[in-house]
Design a protein around this motif. Structure first.
Motif, PDB file in Angstrom:
ATOM      1  N   LYS A  18      65.658 -45.563  84.032  1.00  0.00           N
ATOM      2  CA  LYS A  18      64.801 -46.152  83.009  1.00  0.00           C
ATOM      3  C   LYS A  18      65.158 -47.624  82.885  1.00  0.00           C
ATOM      4  N   PRO A  19      64.197 -48.484  82.578  1.00  0.00           N
ATOM      5  CA  PRO A  19      64.503 -49.907  82.399  1.00  0.00           C
ATOM      6  C   PRO A  19      65.437 -50.120  81.210  1.00  0.00           C
ATOM      7  N   ALA A  20      66.290 -51.121  81.318  1.00  0.00           N
ATOM      8  CA  ALA A  20      67.232 -51.453  80.249  1.00  0.00           C
ATOM      9  C   ALA A  20      67.253 -52.964  80.053  1.00  0.00           C
ATOM     10  N   ALA A  21      67.689 -53.383  78.880  1.00  0.00           N
ATOM     11  CA  ALA A  21      67.819 -54.804  78.591  1.00  0.00           C
ATOM     12  C   ALA A  21      69.070 -55.338  79.266  1.00  0.00           C
ATOM     13  N   CYS A  27      73.339 -60.988  90.927  1.00  0.00           N
ATOM     14  CA  CYS A  27      72.118 -61.608  91.461  1.00  0.00           C
ATOM     15  C   CYS A  27      71.151 -62.085  90.387  1.00  0.00           C
ATOM     16  N   GLY A  28      71.341 -61.699  89.119  1.00  0.00           N
ATOM     17  CA  GLY A  28      70.481 -62.149  88.045  1.00  0.00           C
ATOM     18  C   GLY A  28      69.215 -61.334  87.846  1.00  0.00           C
ATOM     19  N   ALA A  29      69.050 -60.250  88.570  1.00  0.00           N
ATOM     20  CA  ALA A  29      67.864 -59.399  88.432  1.00  0.00           C
ATOM     21  C   ALA A  29      68.018 -58.487  87.216  1.00  0.00           C
ATOM     22  N   GLY A  30      66.974 -57.721  86.912  1.00  0.00           N
ATOM     23  CA  GLY A  30      66.992 -56.825  85.760  1.00  0.00           C
ATOM     24  C   GLY A  30      67.894 -55.622  85.961  1.00  0.00           C
ATOM     25  N   ALA A  31      68.163 -54.926  84.856  1.00  0.00           N
ATOM     26  CA  ALA A  31      69.042 -53.762  84.891  1.00  0.00           C
ATOM     27  C   ALA A  31      68.269 -52.513  84.507  1.00  0.00           C
ATOM     28  N   CYS A  32      68.819 -51.353  84.866  1.00  0.00           N
ATOM     29  CA  CYS A  32      68.225 -50.078  84.479  1.00  0.00           C
ATOM     30  C   CYS A  32      69.353 -49.080  84.199  1.00  0.00           C
ATOM     31  N   VAL A  33      69.030 -48.090  83.367  1.00  0.00           N
ATOM     32  CA  VAL A  33      69.969 -47.005  83.084  1.00  0.00           C
ATOM     33  C   VAL A  33      69.630 -45.881  84.049  1.00  0.00           C
ATOM     34  N   MET A  56      72.783 -50.018  86.195  1.00  0.00           N
ATOM     35  CA  MET A  56      72.842 -50.612  87.524  1.00  0.00           C
ATOM     36  C   MET A  56      71.733 -51.631  87.722  1.00  0.00           C
ATOM     37  N   CYS A  57      71.893 -52.479  88.705  1.00  0.00           N
ATOM     38  CA  CYS A  57      70.929 -53.525  89.024  1.00  0.00           C
ATOM     39  C   CYS A  57      69.740 -52.918  89.761  1.00  0.00           C
ATOM     40  N   THR A  58      68.533 -53.380  89.440  1.00  0.00           N
ATOM     41  CA  THR A  58      67.345 -52.865  90.107  1.00  0.00           C
ATOM     42  C   THR A  58      67.124 -53.503  91.474  1.00  0.00           C
ATOM     43  N   PHE A  59      67.744 -54.660  91.722  1.00  0.00           N
ATOM     44  CA  PHE A  59      67.536 -55.351  92.992  1.00  0.00           C
ATOM     45  C   PHE A  59      68.635 -55.050  94.014  1.00  0.00           C
ATOM     46  N   CYS A  60      69.891 -55.304  93.657  1.00  0.00           N
ATOM     47  CA  CYS A  60      70.978 -55.134  94.631  1.00  0.00           C
ATOM     48  C   CYS A  60      71.666 -53.767  94.540  1.00  0.00           C
ATOM     49  N   GLY A  61      71.440 -53.003  93.475  1.00  0.00           N
ATOM     50  CA  GLY A  61      72.007 -51.662  93.361  1.00  0.00           C
ATOM     51  C   GLY A  61      73.446 -51.620  92.883  1.00  0.00           C
ATOM     52  N   ALA A  62      73.986 -52.735  92.435  1.00  0.00           N
ATOM     53  CA  ALA A  62      75.372 -52.765  91.959  1.00  0.00           C
ATOM     54  C   ALA A  62      75.481 -52.026  90.630  1.00  0.00           C
ATOM     55  N   VAL A  63      76.578 -51.289  90.454  1.00  0.00           N
ATOM     56  CA  VAL A  63      76.826 -50.595  89.200  1.00  0.00           C
ATOM     57  C   VAL A  63      77.484 -51.586  88.249  1.00  0.00           C
TER      58      VAL A  63
END
Length: 68
Positions: A18-21, A27-33, A56-63
């Protein structure tokens, strides 16, 4: 002489997200839960599962942060 070789591996799989704030610090991209599932296999037979939640990051996949 007998030599035994065992194969053990571990896989992470995203069950739901789910999208998260917030933004990623890498990388500065958005985050998701995300609801994650970790499976550990021994000679291709799964013997241990663990479910956990992570941001986690929606772009690079980092936790970014994990909740066990």
């Amino acid at each position: 002489m007998v030599c035994f070789c065992f194969l053990v591996d571990q896989t992470r799989q995203v069950q739901r997200r789910k999208p998260a704030a917030g933004t990623c610090s890498r990388c500065g991209a958005g985050a998701c839960v995300a609801d994650m599932k970790t499976a550990t296999r021994f000679c291709y037979v799964p013997f241990y599962w663990k479910s956990w939640r992570a941001i986690m990051c929606t772009f690079c996949g980092a936790v970014i942060r994990s909740y066990h």
